[in-house]
Design an enzyme around this catalytic site. Structure first.
Site, short mmCIF file in Angstrom:
data_model
loop_
_atom_site.label_atom_id
_atom_site.label_comp_id
_atom_site.label_asym_id
_atom_site.label_seq_id
_atom_site.Cartn_x
_atom_site.Cartn_y
_atom_site.Cartn_z
CB VAL A 1 3.67 1.28 4.82
CG1 VAL A 1 4.10 2.50 4.02
CG2 VAL A 1 2.26 0.86 4.43
CB ILE A 2 9.27 -0.01 4.32
CG1 ILE A 2 10.63 0.50 4.77
CG2 ILE A 2 9.35 -0.88 3.08
CD1 ILE A 2 11.58 -0.60 5.28
CB CYS A 3 10.36 5.16 2.46
SG CYS A 3 10.80 6.29 1.14
CB ALA A 4 10.24 0.89 -1.86
CD GLU B 1 7.17 5.44 -4.51
OE1 GLU B 1 7.01 6.68 -4.54
OE2 GLU B 1 6.35 4.67 -3.98
CD GLN B 2 6.10 -2.63 -4.55
OE1 GLN B 2 6.30 -3.78 -4.94
NE2 GLN B 2 4.97 -2.25 -3.99
CB SER C 1 3.32 1.70 -5.90
OG SER C 1 2.78 2.39 -4.81
CG HIS D 1 0.62 2.54 1.41
ND1 HIS D 1 -0.14 3.46 2.07
CD2 HIS D 1 1.67 3.21 0.91
CE1 HIS D 1 0.43 4.64 1.97
NE2 HIS D 1 1.53 4.51 1.27
N PRO D 2 -0.27 -0.93 -1.21
CG PRO D 2 1.07 -0.99 -3.12
CD PRO D 2 0.41 -0.03 -2.15
#
Length: 177
Positions: free
Chosen positions: A124-127, A91-92, A88, A71-72
């Protein structure tokens, strides 16, 4: 966005097409899709999700850390260089991480560095289930945890991301697991 598939269509995909389609439901880890492709036929989105969770849960701690390392950093170098996967990036952006003030950007960058140094994998978090304020608070709070707790937390967040990505790709109703 690609056309959503039914679970019946998923079950008919070649292994190569299955991996191509689902290779990024766990960020940059097509091995996860490859590992469950022979578990078909899946009865539902939930079944596919459970199979993927089972595979991840069966990995060693090092294997799970490896998943997290793919994950970035949130709003990190990859994001600044526009090198994120399309998933990603979306999501971000949805979480507002593309609209951080300079102070917020400095705080997140510093926190990402501290987190990675402490745990040897990125935060890591679910953005998609958070906004920038929650992410900034979450990283500060989670920096207080020990490594085992953060491995559990990180994988739980991977699973949330994975379920949302599956729902993006598959018809047959939204899974609420």
């Amino acid at each position: 966005m690609a056309v959503k598939l039914t679970i019946q269509e998923v079950n008919k995909l070649s292994q190569e097409d299955f991996i191509r389609r689902f290779g990024n439901i766990v960020e940059m880890t097509p091995l996860c899709a490859a590992a469950i492709s022979d578990k078909r036929p899946f009865s539902s989105v939930d079944d596919l999700y459970r199979q993927m969770c089972s595979f991840i849960d069966g990995l060693s701690q090092d294997g799970r850390r490896g998943i997290l390392r793919c994950h970035p950093d949130l709003e990190g170098k990859m994001a600044q260089m526009k090198d994120l996967t399309p998933e990603s990036k979306a999501e971000q952006s949805q979480a507002g991480l593309d609209k951080l003030s300079s102070e917020e950007s400095i705080l997140l960058s510093s926190s990402n560095s501290k987190y990675r140094a402490k745990f040897d994998f990125p935060f890591v978090i679910c953005a998609r289930k958070n906004k920038k304020e929650g992410i900034l608070e979450g990283i500060q709070r989670r920096l207080l945890n020990d490594g085992d707790t953060e491995l559990i937390n990180g994988i739980a967040e991977v699973k949330k991301i994975m379920l949302l990505r599956l729902n993006d790709l598959l018809e047959s109703g939204e899974s609420k697991l």
